[in-house]
Design an enzyme around this catalytic site. Structure first.
Site: not given
Ligand code: UT7
Length: 336
Positions: A115, A263, A293
């Site tokens: 990135c 980014h 992204n």
């Molecule tokens: O470019 C390089 C740098 N990248 C970044 O800076 C990205 C940083 N991170 C993020 O943007 C976020 O952490 C994500 C977008 C990747 C994820 O969002 P989050 O709010 O951190 O969600 P999470 O991973 O904590 O997941 C929450 C819930 C989980 O379910 P449970 O365990 O609470 O039941 C996941 O299984 O959301 C679920 N989940 C989804 N649900 C529907 C994860 N992905 C999805 C999805 N659709 N695509």
């Protein structure tokens, strides 16, 4: 000493639009979750067989940038190509650009900083121009993510985020020291290398012959992994730090920023930085809604769109900032 200025910008994205609803047909996800957590509405994916690769998309973006810069392609002295998704394991895409654009036998350097790749790339270009070694450098950031993502529910937390595309810039020598790239700032913290990584194919862990023999369909090391919340927490801290570092180096303050181009990792990260620095909506450019992204391509695509839309004017202070896998992060302070 010379200064480098951005003399041309271009981007290319595949025509094929993939909406959140499209993704919900192949994995357990939904438009509401994706928009709420990331801000993304749609992204572009190449269509199988249409010939688009990381290199060809980079070349298309480069052609636009070269034309807009007004230079002849034979005036390009050096190529720098940033990507995490090269066409081949080796050689890197830099030499493929030299071939496809039919350039002279100029040097071609590949940058592997994910990135932050575009910021690392323009930083290297800037040094070559400052010392007088080169006059015009073609810098490309391009990614073909869609062919390497786990498009099942298992991979949904990563796969919904990434999109394909390319951006390019020509950096040219300038003798006006009051304008151009004022400074760049680069960092890394390898202790978190595996928190956002694609482990295979890599020569570090296993023999290729074993991998072929195992041929394990459940081997997830061929898909990108991201510890999303951990990456998010580090991103907001490092974005803020490296923007401030750049501003301080140039005796600037937050209110001097005319345009911040972060980014495009997650709209929530951009919004956090915007609120923290008390910037207005027209001081921060976001297009993650349309493209997702695109890693090393995200800043040059966003920079090009912001410039095309007249949001960057001569004399503006433009700040570029990135954070991602490595971890690596960086910023560039530009007087337009
Ligand atoms: O470019 C390089 C740098 N990248 C970044 O800076 C990205 C940083 N991170 C993020 O943007 C976020 O952490 C994500 C977008 C990747 C994820 O969002 P989050 O709010 O951190 O969600 P999470 O991973 O904590 O997941 C929450 C819930 C989980 O379910 P449970 O365990 O609470 O039941 C996941 O299984 O959301 C679920 N989940 C989804 N649900 C529907 C994860 N992905 C999805 C999805 N659709 N695509």
């Amino acid at each position: 000493m010379y200064t480098s200025k951005i003399s041309g910008l271009g981007y290319y994205v595949p025509e094929n639009v993939v909406t959140n609803n499209d993704l919900s047909k192949v994995m357990d996800t939904n438009d509401e979750w994706i928009q709420e957590r990331t801000g993304i509405k749609e992204r572009r994916h190449v269509i199988k067989g249409d010939g688009d690769t990381t290199t060809t998309m980079g070349v298309k973006a480069a052609k636009v940038a070269i034309e807009r810069s007004g230079i002849d392609k034979d005036d390009i002295d050096f190529i720098i190509f940033a990507t995490l998704s090269p066409d081949y394991y080796f050689p890197g895409p830099g030499v493929l650009v030299q071939r496809d654009l039919d350039l002279k036998t100029v040097g071609a350097l590949d940058v592997r900083n994910q990135c932050s790749g575009f910021i690392y790339a323009i930083s290297v270009a800037d040094q070559f121009i400052k010392t007088g070694m080169y006059k015009n450098i073609l810098v490309i950031g391009s990614e073909l993510h869609s062919t390497g993502l786990d498009m099942t529910t298992r991979g949904r937390s990563v796969s919904v985020i990434f999109g394909d595309g390319a951006g390019a810039a020509i950096l040219s020598r300038s003798e006006d020291n009051s304008k151009g790239i004022l400074s760049t700032h680069l960092h890394s913290e390898g202790q978190y290398a595996e928190e956002l990584a694609l482990i295979a194919p890599g020569m570090g862990k296993r023999w290729v012959t074993d991998i072929i023999q195992e041929n394990d369909p459940n081997d997830e090391s061929y898909f990108p992994y991201m510890n999303g919340q951990f990456v998010f927490k580090n991103a907001v801290v490092r974005f803020s730090e490296v923007i401030m570092e750049g501003l301080k180096t140039n005796n600037l303050d937050v209110f001097d920023i005319d345009m911040l181009i972060p980014h495009q990792a997650n709209l929530r990260i951009s919004q956090y930085i915007q609120q923290k620095f008390k910037l207005d909506d027209d001081q921060v450019f976001n297009n993650i809604m349309k493209y997702g992204n695109t890693t090393a391509a995200s800043i040059p695509i966003a920079l090009t769109e912001a410039w095309e839309q007249g949001k960057i004017k001569e004399g503006d202070t433009v700040v570029l900032a990135a954070f991602g896998s490595g971890f690596t992060w960086g910023s560039a302070i530009i007087r337009w």
